[in-house]
Design a protein around this motif. Structure first.
Motif, PDB file in Angstrom:
ATOM      1  N   ASP A 176       0.834  -1.184   0.000  1.00 17.13           N
ATOM      2  CA  ASP A 176       0.000   0.000   0.000  1.00 17.13           C
ATOM      3  C   ASP A 176       0.885   1.257   0.000  1.00 17.13           C
ATOM      4  O   ASP A 176       1.792   1.370   0.809  1.00 17.13           O
ATOM      5  CB  ASP A 176      -0.834  -0.142   1.289  1.00 17.13           C
ATOM      6  CG  ASP A 176      -1.594   1.101   1.625  1.00 17.13           C
ATOM      7  OD1 ASP A 176      -1.861   1.869   0.705  1.00 17.13           O
ATOM      8  OD2 ASP A 176      -1.907   1.271   2.824  1.00 17.13           O
ATOM      9  N   GLU A 232       0.507   4.204   1.001  1.00 22.41           N
ATOM     10  CA  GLU A 232       0.488   4.977   2.238  1.00 22.41           C
ATOM     11  C   GLU A 232       1.461   4.337   3.246  1.00 22.41           C
ATOM     12  O   GLU A 232       2.192   5.023   3.951  1.00 22.41           O
ATOM     13  CB  GLU A 232      -0.926   4.991   2.816  1.00 22.41           C
ATOM     14  CG  GLU A 232      -1.121   6.098   3.837  1.00 22.41           C
ATOM     15  CD  GLU A 232      -2.449   5.984   4.569  1.00 22.41           C
ATOM     16  OE1 GLU A 232      -3.314   5.210   4.132  1.00 22.41           O
ATOM     17  OE2 GLU A 232      -2.588   6.665   5.599  1.00 22.41           O
ATOM     18  N   TYR A 233       1.474   3.006   3.273  1.00 19.07           N
ATOM     19  CA  TYR A 233       2.388   2.274   4.148  1.00 19.07           C
ATOM     20  C   TYR A 233       3.820   2.477   3.690  1.00 19.07           C
ATOM     21  O   TYR A 233       4.727   2.712   4.490  1.00 19.07           O
ATOM     22  CB  TYR A 233       2.033   0.788   4.150  1.00 19.07           C
ATOM     23  CG  TYR A 233       2.855  -0.042   5.101  1.00 19.07           C
ATOM     24  CD1 TYR A 233       2.524  -0.100   6.447  1.00 19.07           C
ATOM     25  CD2 TYR A 233       3.964  -0.756   4.660  1.00 19.07           C
ATOM     26  CE1 TYR A 233       3.267  -0.854   7.332  1.00 19.07           C
ATOM     27  CE2 TYR A 233       4.719  -1.520   5.531  1.00 19.07           C
ATOM     28  CZ  TYR A 233       4.378  -1.567   6.875  1.00 19.07           C
ATOM     29  OH  TYR A 233       5.114  -2.302   7.745  1.00 19.07           O
ATOM     30  N   ALA A 279       5.113   4.926   2.311  1.00 20.02           N
ATOM     31  CA  ALA A 279       5.630   6.254   2.644  1.00 20.02           C
ATOM     32  C   ALA A 279       6.157   6.295   4.074  1.00 20.02           C
ATOM     33  O   ALA A 279       6.968   7.153   4.415  1.00 20.02           O
ATOM     34  CB  ALA A 279       4.529   7.289   2.469  1.00 20.02           C
ATOM     35  N   LEU A 280       5.693   5.382   4.917  1.00 18.36           N
ATOM     36  CA  LEU A 280       6.082   5.422   6.324  1.00 18.36           C
ATOM     37  C   LEU A 280       7.358   4.645   6.609  1.00 18.36           C
ATOM     38  O   LEU A 280       7.923   4.762   7.679  1.00 18.36           O
ATOM     39  CB  LEU A 280       4.948   4.861   7.190  1.00 18.36           C
ATOM     40  CG  LEU A 280       3.658   5.664   7.206  1.00 18.36           C
ATOM     41  CD1 LEU A 280       2.633   4.997   8.087  1.00 18.36           C
ATOM     42  CD2 LEU A 280       3.905   7.076   7.690  1.00 18.36           C
ATOM     43  N   VAL A 281       7.762   3.790   5.682  1.00 22.83           N
ATOM     44  CA  VAL A 281       8.949   2.979   5.946  1.00 22.83           C
ATOM     45  C   VAL A 281      10.037   3.275   4.920  1.00 22.83           C
ATOM     46  O   VAL A 281       9.792   3.951   3.926  1.00 22.83           O
ATOM     47  CB  VAL A 281       8.610   1.465   5.942  1.00 22.83           C
ATOM     48  CG1 VAL A 281       7.695   1.130   7.091  1.00 22.83           C
ATOM     49  CG2 VAL A 281       8.027   1.061   4.630  1.00 22.83           C
ATOM     50  N   GLY A 282      11.214   2.762   5.166  1.00 23.81           N
ATOM     51  CA  GLY A 282      12.336   2.967   4.270  1.00 23.81           C
ATOM     52  C   GLY A 282      12.111   2.252   2.953  1.00 23.81           C
ATOM     53  O   GLY A 282      11.238   1.388   2.834  1.00 23.81           O
ATOM     54  N   ALA A 330      12.334  -1.608   3.170  1.00 21.09           N
ATOM     55  CA  ALA A 330      11.244  -2.262   3.878  1.00 21.09           C
ATOM     56  C   ALA A 330       9.975  -2.262   3.039  1.00 21.09           C
ATOM     57  O   ALA A 330       9.174  -3.186   3.095  1.00 21.09           O
ATOM     58  CB  ALA A 330      11.004  -1.567   5.210  1.00 21.09           C
ATOM     59  N   GLY A 390      12.173  -6.029   1.939  1.00 22.28           N
ATOM     60  CA  GLY A 390      13.533  -6.445   2.310  1.00 22.28           C
ATOM     61  C   GLY A 390      14.046  -5.667   3.499  1.00 22.28           C
ATOM     62  O   GLY A 390      13.327  -4.900   4.129  1.00 22.28           O
ATOM     63  N   LYS A 391      15.313  -5.883   3.809  1.00 20.24           N
ATOM     64  CA  LYS A 391      15.970  -5.114   4.855  1.00 20.24           C
ATOM     65  C   LYS A 391      16.757  -3.988   4.193  1.00 20.24           C
ATOM     66  O   LYS A 391      17.139  -4.110   3.035  1.00 20.24           O
ATOM     67  CB  LYS A 391      16.950  -6.003   5.627  1.00 20.24           C
ATOM     68  CG  LYS A 391      16.283  -7.077   6.443  1.00 20.24           C
ATOM     69  CD  LYS A 391      17.337  -7.889   7.157  1.00 20.24           C
ATOM     70  CE  LYS A 391      16.691  -8.962   8.025  1.00 20.24           C
ATOM     71  NZ  LYS A 391      17.651  -9.718   8.794  1.00 20.24           N
ATOM     72  N   SER A 392      17.006  -2.916   4.955  1.00 17.25           N
ATOM     73  CA  SER A 392      17.817  -1.837   4.398  1.00 17.25           C
ATOM     74  C   SER A 392      19.199  -2.403   4.084  1.00 17.25           C
ATOM     75  O   SER A 392      19.737  -3.213   4.825  1.00 17.25           O
ATOM     76  CB  SER A 392      17.926  -0.698   5.399  1.00 17.25           C
ATOM     77  OG  SER A 392      18.449  -1.186   6.612  1.00 17.25           O
ATOM     78  N   ALA A 393      19.760  -1.974   2.943  1.00 18.90           N
ATOM     79  CA  ALA A 393      20.970  -2.623   2.453  1.00 18.90           C
ATOM     80  C   ALA A 393      22.219  -1.850   2.847  1.00 18.90           C
ATOM     81  O   ALA A 393      22.156  -0.706   3.277  1.00 18.90           O
ATOM     82  CB  ALA A 393      20.889  -2.733   0.945  1.00 18.90           C
ATOM     83  N   MET A 394      23.363  -2.509   2.669  1.00 13.14           N
ATOM     84  CA  MET A 394      24.654  -1.826   2.796  1.00 13.14           C
ATOM     85  C   MET A 394      24.731  -0.779   1.699  1.00 13.14           C
ATOM     86  O   MET A 394      24.287  -1.021   0.581  1.00 13.14           O
ATOM     87  CB  MET A 394      25.774  -2.834   2.542  1.00 13.14           C
ATOM     88  CG  MET A 394      26.318  -3.539   3.746  1.00 13.14           C
ATOM     89  SD  MET A 394      27.224  -2.442   4.819  1.00 13.14           S
ATOM     90  CE  MET A 394      28.745  -2.218   3.893  1.00 13.14           C
ATOM     91  N   LEU A 439      22.153   4.644  12.127  1.00 12.89           N
ATOM     92  CA  LEU A 439      22.405   3.513  11.230  1.00 12.89           C
ATOM     93  C   LEU A 439      22.857   3.993   9.853  1.00 12.89           C
ATOM     94  O   LEU A 439      22.488   3.426   8.842  1.00 12.89           O
ATOM     95  CB  LEU A 439      21.146   2.656  11.092  1.00 12.89           C
ATOM     96  CG  LEU A 439      20.645   2.018  12.380  1.00 12.89           C
ATOM     97  CD1 LEU A 439      19.303   1.354  12.135  1.00 12.89           C
ATOM     98  CD2 LEU A 439      21.626   1.001  12.911  1.00 12.89           C
TER      99      LEU A 439
END
Lengths: 280, 454
Positions: A38, A40-41, A43-46, A49, A53-57, A246
């Motif tokens: 979504d 809207e969702y 926009a709230l996360v990186g 994510a 996935g996870k935030s990368a190097m 981070l």
């Protein structure tokens, strides 16, 4: 062979660098996300994510951009907790030089005494042997508790870690001055003070300089960790603050700067060391 | 002046070294006397203003005073006009500050919002203070720096002033907690791989992190686990990890979850490494978390500075309470100089509209709130948990320690002065996970738990 082609070694260095950066780029390449969420969702996360996935190097490009930011504006000051990397490095270097200078003031005369008197050497040896292997950071809580000032505590930790190599090297250098030279001085009836300054000091100087070079290297290693503990200012604090966020790109930039400054300190002392060496 | 001093009085100093004017034994005494004098002058000024207002013509005033006498006039006017109150009101705004340049330590988490935002939004300056807010690396460091007087006041976890005062984990030093920073605002975050194991009974063998041993986080997590029949010492491991390392450790799979202050929880969601299992308000709605604290020495030696500082923080807290201000505050405290976080992370924490890490958007405006009142019952509850988990050995007088450390009386008065509504009773009863806490029976409360270390 290398003598004929002096450009070969630098060329090889460049090749190594290119290979490293290439591998780094490949390893951190971001793959396009497939999981759609979504908006809207999202926009709230990186960015990572949002695609599941996870935030990368960060890749070499991100780090280079950050590095350029730091190089072009190293001395900004946006409040107590946000200062440019140049200012932070300045604080760290000042702490190291202060602690190192104080240690030299103590270690070199004391080393002289220890080296010139086998009795004092044997008497102090157990203390030195016990105190030498203690990690300098283990002194930190004790220093904070007794000195009650975090800045002075950091300098104290630098002092204590640079003390031992200089002390031991000075004592060793003084103790191993060739007997013949001392005997010559004695036959010529040179006073003890003059012997110390004009025979022993020049003879032991290369060993003392080696001790100083080891000390400054250790001091620079330790300052980063000490500043991460006490905070406030310095490159160690900068690394901690970016870790808090981070921000790996900032941390890598800081690591590069730490390496550069360490190299500069080491080369300076190596130069000084070469100035006092002699051929027997 | 020394010619007039009695040289046979042991209190008299004949040599220089007293105060700047020479009439007092020490500079401190000189300043106290000066402050009293200033206060007397102020009072006169207020009385003068009232009399001028009542009697615009001086002739009339003098005739009136001659007729009834000064004392009667004062009494009569006092009944008409609250002279005492007017003097009080006037004094409040003045009071000479003993020290204007202060240093206040904080840990970069949203709990510290009032302490931090008072800097960029100018609340310290409003009360004549020049405060430097200094970011600090961890709770032990902030404690040591505060004990070493490097900081005049500091952001602490609310159990810390209690622990410092009774000497748990450090040597006992009288410490005070004049205000609570925030209520609620913490959460249990678990690694994404545990998204199907939401029942605490399945958590045996988990490795948890909390920010500090003497923290609400530690007590709330232990309470939550124990209520679900999980022994926090035997079935799981709980260790203290500085907040910034928590997300990195969760990502590296060194821990399974944590009960942490924000923005750490939201940051774990932002970076896609964890999800928010439970907000701490679901364990105890309205629990205190962080505190504004100072040494008792600072409070008694610099009463005016302390009051100004506390008023600045109470004022900031009042502003932070209003939901409509939260976005502005998030933008003010997110930069590198303060929290050093993406604005959206801080904004989600403060507004309570947030991503939970599992693809849902949760709307809970009470996620974090700000209520400065240091209820004594909060302190008593914290002490019962310290006792329950073996951090305090032996008997303690719960109510007395609570009253000594949590300065409810000062908070009541100063909250009124900045226009807030303080509660009538400094002791309130509350529920933690449906279990009522009676602050008058702390020992019985400790004994009522099945899982405890006493």
């Amino acid at each position: 062979m290398a003598g004929n082609r002096p450009w070969l070694a630098p060329l090889l260095s460049l090749v190594f660098l290119a290979v490293f950066v290439g591998l780094w780029h490949l390893a951190t390449r971001t793959t396009a996300g497939e999981v759609q969420v979504d908006p809207e969702y999202a926009a709230l996360v990186g960015a990572a994510a949002a695609t599941g996935g996870k935030s990368a190097m960060p890749g070499p490009g991100d780090v280079a951009a950050k590095l350029w930011e730091h190089i072009t504006d190293p001395f900004y000051d946006r409040g107590t907790n946000d200062k440019g990397i140049g200012i932070q490095l300045g604080h760290s270097i000042a702490r190291v030089l202060l602690g190192f200078g104080l240690a030299a003031l103590v270690a070199i005369p004391l080393g002289f005494v220890i080296g010139m008197s086998p009795l004092v050497y044997r008497a102090l040896d157990p203390f030195i042997q016990i105190l030498k292997p203690i990690s300098p950071l283990a002194w930190m809580p004790l220093a904070l508790y007794t000195i009650k000032d975090s800045n002075v505590s950091a300098v104290f930790v630098i002092f204590i870690c640079s003390l031992w190599p200089m002390l031991i090297n000075t004592a060793f250098g003084v103790a191993s001055v060739r007997r013949d030279w001392l005997n010559v001085a004695r036959t010529l009836e040179v006073s003890r003070l003059r012997t110390a300054f004009q025979v022993i000091l020049p003879a032991a100087a290369p060993t003392i300089m080696t001790g100083m070079r080891i000390s400054v290297g250790i001091a620079w290693l330790v300052i980063v960790a000490a500043e991460m503990l006490v905070g406030g200012t310095g490159i160690g604090y900068f690394v901690w603050n970016e870790w808090n966020n981070l921000s790996i790109a900032n941390i890598i930039s800081a690591i590069l700067f730490i390496g550069l400054v360490g190299m500069l300190l080491d080369t300076t002392l190596a130069r000084l060391g070469r100035a006092v060496t002699y051929k027997e | 002046m020394s010619a007039f001093r009695n040289p046979f009085d042991y209190k008299v100093r004949l040599h220089r070294g007293g105060c700047s004017c020479g009439r007092h034994h020490s500079q401190a005494e000189h300043e106290r006397a000066e402050a009293l004098e200033a206060r007397a002058l102020q009072d006169r000024a207020v009385e003068g203003a009232v009399m001028r207002a009542l009697f615009p013509q001086d002739e009339v005033r003098r005739r009136f005073l001659k007729a009834v006498g000064g004392g009667t006039a004062l009494a009569a006017i006092s009944t008409l006009f609250p002279l005492g109150l007017a003097k009080e009101a006037f004094a409040e705004s003045i009071g000479p500050l003993e020290k204007t340049r202060l240093s206040v330590g904080f840990i970069p988490i949203t709990c510290a919002t009032p302490i931090i935002m008072a800097h960029p939004l100018g609340y310290y300056a409003k009360y004549g203070l020049d405060v430097e807010v200094v970011k600090t690396a961890g709770w032990a460091v902030i404690r040591d720096k505060a004990l070493a007087r490097e900081y005049d006041a500091a952001h602490m976890l609310s159990p810390m002033p209690l622990a410092i005062s009774i000497g748990a984990g450090s040597s006992p030093i009288p410490w005070t907690m004049p205000a609570v920073e925030n209520i609620n605002g913490q959460a249990i975050t678990l690694a994404l791989k545990h998204k199907d194991r939401r029942d605490p009974k399945d958590w045996k063998g988990f490795r948890f992190a909390v920010p500090f041993d003497y923290s609400m986080h530690n007590y709330l997590l232990r309470y939550y686990l124990a209520e679900h029949g999980v022994d926090p010492d035997r079935d799981v491991s709980i260790r203290s990890v500085p907040p910034p390392e928590m997300v990195a450790n969760l990502r590296a799979d060194n821990i399974d979850g944590f009960l942490a202050p924000d923005p750490v929880n939201q940051r774990a969601v932002y970076d896609g490494v964890g999800f928010i299992h439970l907000l701490s308000k679901e364990i105890w709605d309205g629990h205190p978390c962080c505190a504004f604290s100072a040494s008792r020495e600072f409070v008694t030696a610099m009463p005016n500075t302390y009051q100004a500082l506390l008023k600045a923080i109470l004022d900031a807290t009042a502003y932070a309470r209003k939901p409509e201000n939260r976005k502005e505050i998030a933008a003010a405290i997110a930069p590198t100089n303060y929290l050093n976080q993406p604005v959206t992370v801080v904004e989600q924490v403060l507004t309570g509209t947030f991503a939970d890490g599992l693809g849902n958007i949760v709307r809970d405006p009470q996620r974090i709130d700000f209520d400065p009142f240091p209820y004594e019952s909060f302190a008593i509850w914290i002490l019962t948990q310290m006792k329950r988990w073996g951090q305090i050995k032996g008997d303690i007088d719960y109510a007395a320690v609570a009253r000594e450390v949590f300065l409810a009386t000062d908070a009541t008065r100063l909250m009124k002065e900045v226009g807030m509504e303080p509660p009538a009773d400094p002791v309130k009863s509350f529920e933690v996970m449906g279990r009522r806490f009676d602050p008058s029976q702390p020992q019985a409360y400790v004994d009522s738990f099945a899982i405890r270390r006493t």
